[in-house]
Motif scaffolding. Sequence first.
Motif, PDB file in Angstrom:
ATOM      1  N   MET A  67     -51.861  -1.925   2.289  1.00  0.00           N
ATOM      2  CA  MET A  67     -51.929  -1.541   3.694  1.00  0.00           C
ATOM      3  C   MET A  67     -50.523  -1.234   4.179  1.00  0.00           C
ATOM      4  O   MET A  67     -49.658  -2.104   4.145  1.00  0.00           O
ATOM      5  N   THR A  68     -50.288   0.014   4.594  1.00  0.00           N
ATOM      6  CA  THR A  68     -48.971   0.347   5.136  1.00  0.00           C
ATOM      7  C   THR A  68     -48.953   1.653   5.903  1.00  0.00           C
ATOM      8  O   THR A  68     -48.310   1.767   6.929  1.00  0.00           O
ATOM      9  N   ILE A  69     -49.630   2.682   5.423  1.00  0.00           N
ATOM     10  CA  ILE A  69     -49.501   4.011   6.019  1.00  0.00           C
ATOM     11  C   ILE A  69     -50.313   4.102   7.299  1.00  0.00           C
ATOM     12  O   ILE A  69     -51.502   3.816   7.329  1.00  0.00           O
ATOM     13  N   GLU A  78     -53.758   5.780  16.456  1.00  0.00           N
ATOM     14  CA  GLU A  78     -52.846   5.355  15.393  1.00  0.00           C
ATOM     15  C   GLU A  78     -53.600   4.741  14.206  1.00  0.00           C
ATOM     16  O   GLU A  78     -53.380   3.583  13.837  1.00  0.00           O
ATOM     17  N   PRO A  79     -54.505   5.494  13.553  1.00  0.00           N
ATOM     18  CA  PRO A  79     -55.320   4.930  12.471  1.00  0.00           C
ATOM     19  C   PRO A  79     -54.476   4.492  11.275  1.00  0.00           C
ATOM     20  O   PRO A  79     -53.421   5.064  10.989  1.00  0.00           O
ATOM     21  N   ILE A  80     -54.964   3.463  10.580  1.00  0.00           N
ATOM     22  CA  ILE A  80     -54.315   2.918   9.392  1.00  0.00           C
ATOM     23  C   ILE A  80     -55.106   3.373   8.170  1.00  0.00           C
ATOM     24  O   ILE A  80     -56.334   3.325   8.162  1.00  0.00           O
ATOM     25  N   THR A  97     -59.992   5.629   6.879  1.00  0.00           N
ATOM     26  CA  THR A  97     -59.015   5.103   7.833  1.00  0.00           C
ATOM     27  C   THR A  97     -59.643   4.044   8.736  1.00  0.00           C
ATOM     28  O   THR A  97     -60.831   4.076   9.029  1.00  0.00           O
ATOM     29  N   LEU A  98     -58.808   3.120   9.155  1.00  0.00           N
ATOM     30  CA  LEU A  98     -59.221   2.038  10.041  1.00  0.00           C
ATOM     31  C   LEU A  98     -58.619   2.281  11.415  1.00  0.00           C
ATOM     32  O   LEU A  98     -57.396   2.393  11.553  1.00  0.00           O
ATOM     33  N   SER A 142     -64.494  -0.329   3.966  1.00  0.00           N
ATOM     34  CA  SER A 142     -64.873  -0.330   5.381  1.00  0.00           C
ATOM     35  C   SER A 142     -64.420  -1.638   6.015  1.00  0.00           C
ATOM     36  O   SER A 142     -64.287  -2.663   5.329  1.00  0.00           O
ATOM     37  N   TRP A 143     -64.200  -1.580   7.330  1.00  0.00           N
ATOM     38  CA  TRP A 143     -63.664  -2.736   8.056  1.00  0.00           C
ATOM     39  C   TRP A 143     -64.443  -2.972   9.337  1.00  0.00           C
ATOM     40  O   TRP A 143     -64.926  -2.032   9.966  1.00  0.00           O
TER      41      TRP A 143
END
Length: 321
Positions: A67-69, A78-80, A97-98, A142-143
């Motif tokens: 997890m970083t980008i 601002e999706p991760i 993306t989360l 998925s989150w």
Amino acid sequence: THRAGLPGLEGAGYIWSDQSQATPVDYGWDAPSLVSGWEALSFTALTEAYTGTPVVIRLINGDLLCMTIQADATVTGEPITPYYYTTSTSTWAALSTLKLDDPAEQGGMGLTQLPSGRVLLFVQTADNAQVDAYYSDDNGTSWDAYARRVLDDPPGTADIKRMSACYSADEVLLIVEWEDGSSNQTASVYGSHTLGASFTQTVADWNTSESAEIESVRIVAGLAGGFVVGYASSPGSSAYKTRRLSTALADLTVQDEVALGGGNSAGHFSSFALWRDECGLLYSLRYDTTNSGVGVIARSDDDGLSWEDFGKNTKVLSLHE
């Protein structure tokens, strides 16, 4: 012959060629080696991206989750983007993306996996004063929201920089690094008996308790439960240290400090990595300013009670386990 990597425990590798024969034959031997060479990896498909401090964990299935980008503030929400490394094919792939319910630019997220396989992700809230938790039951594909504002007592200043999380023996330890109003790097320490759904503060301000600035905190689970916590502190001539914690709700600041082997020093932007191998040995990798900015590897065979320098890698600028 020069090759990338470090001498192994039994000595350096070597190669020679017998030129006396009509068809020269090459011979050689490589000692067992912790590090056989370094490869720089980078990945992002985002045209507008922000990269915080990376966090990578090895999943129960042996693959890696990173997890970083993150899209920068110009991208709504601002999706991760999580990245997944499949060991059988040696490939990285971007997952879905989360989008956080309370979007914020992340300096460094907390990531850990429970024995059930559930992955927990801890992120800072938009006001930079609290922590929200998300979970994934499919290794990061998925989150969903896990718990909101999980800290019972947030840091003294709403300026969270990064965090580190670790599961061990039905507990989760979470250490939140932040900057106080005087620009000091410090941290608050929290323990959870609810598998990360809520946390109790055990250390409010590490800098106030220790009279030393703290950063680059890393946590690994202890062999017999509890945790080993590594960090950089300044001032100090031997600034990279570890402490052992028997339970997530114990006071970390009263535990014995163990300095890593060799002279070293840390300051702002120090880098530090801490991990355990398949045999149970602990390894650390630190940015060593007293050795012209090299990465120094140290090893512990007693679960962090003592350390010995193992080798160096030239010109390491940023280290992450």
